[in-house]
Design an enzyme around this catalytic site. Sequence first.
Site, PDB file in Angstrom:
ATOM      1  N   ASP A 198       0.861  -1.187   0.000  1.00  0.00           N
ATOM      2  CA  ASP A 198       0.000   0.000   0.000  1.00  0.00           C
ATOM      3  C   ASP A 198       0.903   1.244   0.000  1.00  0.00           C
ATOM      4  OD1 ASP A 198      -1.665   2.125   0.681  1.00  0.00           O
ATOM      5  OD2 ASP A 198      -2.924   0.903   1.999  1.00  0.00           O
ATOM      6  N   HIS A 199       0.838   1.984  -1.098  1.00  0.00           N
ATOM      7  CA  HIS A 199       1.762   3.114  -1.255  1.00  0.00           C
ATOM      8  C   HIS A 199       1.461   4.257  -0.285  1.00  0.00           C
ATOM      9  CE1 HIS A 199       4.990   5.144  -3.022  1.00  0.00           C
ATOM     10  NE2 HIS A 199       4.770   4.889  -4.303  1.00  0.00           N
TER      11      HIS A 199
END
Length: 464
Positions: free
Chosen positions: A436-437
Amino acid sequence: MALIEVKVPDIGDFKDVAVIEVFVKSGDAIKVEQSLITVESDKASMEIPSSHAGVLKELKVKLGDKINIGDLLAILDGVDAVSAPAAAPAASAPATPATPAAAFPDSATANAPVMSATAAASSATPSTSVGAGVVASASGLAINAPAHVPGGTTVGLPHASPSVRKFARELGVPLDELKGSGNKGRITQEDVQAFTKSVMSGATQTKAQSAKGGSGGDGAALGLIPWPKVDFAKFGPIERKEMGRIKKISGANLLRNAIMIPAVTNHDDADITDLEAFRVSTNKENEKSGIKVTMLAFLIKACVAALKKYPEFNSSLDGDALVYKNYWHIGFAADTPNGLMVPVIKDCDKKGVLQISQEMSELAKKAREGKLGPAEMTGATFTISSLGGIGGKYFTPIINAPEVAILGVCKSTMEPVWDGKAFQPRLMLPLSLTWDHRVIDGAAAARFNAFLGQILSDFRRVLL
Ligand code: CAO
């Protein structure tokens, strides 16, 4: 039957206050102290109860009207003249000076006018007189209207103060879908906030969202053009089969996670030549024990070491905060006849590879037989999806929210690897880490994969 005029009681400093809620309609049976409307000043809101019992002949105010003390509120066909005097003190209950409630505090002071009115209504209403008809008619008008039985139990309708209801209305929160954590199940502002957070994070769906068919359903909620509707039978024979329950549930979750998480996948290879040789020899030695050590069990141990070194991979987003979990429960995707399931092996940091292998085989069996309990499918901090037993090179697994990363593993193959002097045949395991950036940067993901590769190529590093 006498006609009774119900007037706005003494409402303290409230002047020219707007009617923001109407709980009743003509023909409703009204009880003494039953809330008729809610008014709101720029500082607070309060419910105005009826001073008399009777059948509502005419409500003299409507939404948006400004009212003052003494204004005519309603005309009732009196059903019981005896009940009239009892109402008088109750009508003054909301006269408690209103406390500024700009930020909707849930303090006892801010709610005092509301709570006193509600409490009076509760105690004044015998349980037998809370007729279904009254509740039903009230619900037809305003689903948020309180309808209490003695003891504070809510009959079908949510129990919340006007300020909380206003707060919920502003956010579009369906109060009837909340469970109150306050006194006698009263819904508090915190309950509304928690529900909103949960819906925003995707952990909860409102009934309206579910009715649309999972997360977004036809895509209208995302402002997308409609899903193409094609009459496939026009082009050839077809057979339509409803999807199973598990596929429906996992589908909705996967869709939400795919849409809501800015996910990136890093692919890498790990040299597992020595580890596989060790695994094979261990299984030979342990043949009699009946426990087969799997590559996945080693991967779980290796991941725990990497998660400890890079704790953000073991975290979850909570609003603007990150929740770091000091436990390492690893989920693994299991292919079952009913669809994808993710059993969870708890406390993998405290277990050895043998124990993990054994638990994994038991959980996978239970998953395939549809016998997993909720506790065996919840609490994961990180998930591994292994297609190694099937094949493929790399893939892009979808993160299992609220986790922030997932490791996809494919089939290891013997490959020529340059050692600086010559190509050597090495058993290489393809790894695909999706992250998850919002939580993890590309550099951290590359480091995580590199570290994982180091451990898998020399498992003694797990001990370091
Ligand atoms: N490379 C090469 N071979 C591998 C391997 C890998 N990465 N992983 C497993 N294998 C081998 C095993 O050694 C085993 O071989 P032997 O029978 O000769 O010992 C064989 O493949 C079968 O392994 P397995 O799949 O039964 O066992 P596992 O521990 O690897 O996996 C489980 C268990 C439950 C994860 C697996 O059965 C499964 O369901 N996998 C599918 C997961 C899935 O669907 N993921 C996709 C999710 S996204 O849609």
